[in-house]
Design a protein around this motif. Structure first.
Motif, PDB file in Angstrom:
ATOM      1  N   LEU A 139      -4.431  -6.001 -14.928  1.00  0.00           N
ATOM      2  CA  LEU A 139      -5.180  -5.490 -13.775  1.00  0.00           C
ATOM      3  C   LEU A 139      -4.512  -5.989 -12.499  1.00  0.00           C
ATOM      4  O   LEU A 139      -4.223  -7.182 -12.384  1.00  0.00           O
ATOM      5  CB  LEU A 139      -6.631  -5.972 -13.810  1.00  0.00           C
ATOM      6  N   PRO A 140      -4.267  -5.109 -11.549  1.00  0.00           N
ATOM      7  CA  PRO A 140      -3.584  -5.522 -10.318  1.00  0.00           C
ATOM      8  C   PRO A 140      -4.560  -6.200  -9.334  1.00  0.00           C
ATOM      9  O   PRO A 140      -4.974  -5.623  -8.339  1.00  0.00           O
ATOM     10  CB  PRO A 140      -3.064  -4.198  -9.756  1.00  0.00           C
ATOM     11  N   LEU A 141      -4.927  -7.443  -9.614  1.00  0.00           N
ATOM     12  CA  LEU A 141      -5.858  -8.186  -8.767  1.00  0.00           C
ATOM     13  C   LEU A 141      -5.113  -9.337  -8.108  1.00  0.00           C
ATOM     14  O   LEU A 141      -4.431 -10.112  -8.777  1.00  0.00           O
ATOM     15  CB  LEU A 141      -7.021  -8.737  -9.610  1.00  0.00           C
ATOM     16  N   THR A 142      -5.253  -9.440  -6.783  1.00  0.00           N
ATOM     17  CA  THR A 142      -4.629 -10.543  -6.054  1.00  0.00           C
ATOM     18  C   THR A 142      -5.718 -11.496  -5.559  1.00  0.00           C
ATOM     19  O   THR A 142      -6.893 -11.136  -5.486  1.00  0.00           O
ATOM     20  CB  THR A 142      -3.844 -10.028  -4.830  1.00  0.00           C
ATOM     21  N   ARG A 143      -5.295 -12.699  -5.215  1.00  0.00           N
ATOM     22  CA  ARG A 143      -6.241 -13.686  -4.659  1.00  0.00           C
ATOM     23  C   ARG A 143      -6.904 -13.123  -3.399  1.00  0.00           C
ATOM     24  O   ARG A 143      -8.101 -13.277  -3.204  1.00  0.00           O
ATOM     25  CB  ARG A 143      -5.510 -14.996  -4.355  1.00  0.00           C
ATOM     26  N   LYS A 144      -6.119 -12.457  -2.563  1.00  0.00           N
ATOM     27  CA  LYS A 144      -6.648 -11.896  -1.314  1.00  0.00           C
ATOM     28  C   LYS A 144      -7.750 -10.871  -1.609  1.00  0.00           C
ATOM     29  O   LYS A 144      -8.785 -10.855  -0.952  1.00  0.00           O
ATOM     30  CB  LYS A 144      -5.515 -11.257  -0.510  1.00  0.00           C
ATOM     31  N   GLN A 145      -7.535 -10.002  -2.594  1.00  0.00           N
ATOM     32  CA  GLN A 145      -8.556  -9.011  -2.959  1.00  0.00           C
ATOM     33  C   GLN A 145      -9.809  -9.695  -3.490  1.00  0.00           C
ATOM     34  O   GLN A 145     -10.915  -9.316  -3.142  1.00  0.00           O
ATOM     35  CB  GLN A 145      -8.022  -8.068  -4.033  1.00  0.00           C
TER      36      GLN A 145
END
Length: 183
Positions: A139-145
């Motif tokens: 899953l393309p999840l970043t800390r910022k998101q």
């Protein structure tokens, strides 16, 4: 066959109850938070906390209007599902209801104003664990998101399933005793 269990796998269950906002702040060590009672009279708060490894699940009950400001423990992300909302309950100045979830994290200032009677199911998880799970699941999840300000309006069936899971977990916690034996 005996399974080797480390002590971090064994749930730690804590039940707390207080009528004093200052005492509440002592109970929730690790949170950078303040509590301000918003109405005269008796302050009420109680919780059942289930800690399994570095995950923390809880059910929180607020029996009088109060304002909570601060942040979750360092390196964590939290999500709260309203269970009971009687009276105006605000998160970041926005009205919330039982159809919403609210998020908080260690990088953002929380601002929760509970109504006359409010209760939540809450889970607090290390951010690094969420991002590792997202990576494993591609899953393309970043800390910022993940750390965006948050009031989430989830799909009702998903919200009901998650609430049911919390209910089952708390029921098990209230009805089970855990022991460690050496064999």
């Amino acid at each position: 066959m005996q399974r080797d269990r480390s002590s971090k796998d064994i749930p730690i269950i804590t039940q707390l109850k207080t009528n004093d906002g200052d005492e509440l702040m002592e109970f929730i060590r690790g949170w950078d938070q303040e509590c301000i009672q918003l109405a005269k009279g008796k302050f009420e708060w109680e919780t059942c906390i289930i800690k399994i490894g570095d995950f923390q699940f809880s059910e929180e009950f607020y029996g009088s209007p109060a304002l909570f400001r601060g942040s979750t423990p360092s390196g964590t992300f939290g999500i709260a599902i309203p269970k009971v909302v009687l009276g105006e309950t605000l998160y970041g100045g926005n009205i919330i209801s039982k159809d919403y979830c609210v998020t908080g994290n260690c990088d953002r200032y929380l601002d929760l104003r509970c109504g006359a009677i409010t209760s939540f199911f809450v889970v607090v998880v290390p951010i690094k664990r969420i991002l590792a799970y997202a990576e494993q699941m591609q899953l393309p999840l970043t800390r910022k998101q993940l750390l965006r300000p948050g009031i989430i309006v989830p799909i009702p069936t998903a919200l009901n399933q998650l609430s049911s899971y919390f209910e089952e977990l708390l029921t098990l916690a209230n009805n089970q005793t855990y022991s460690i034996t050496d064999n």
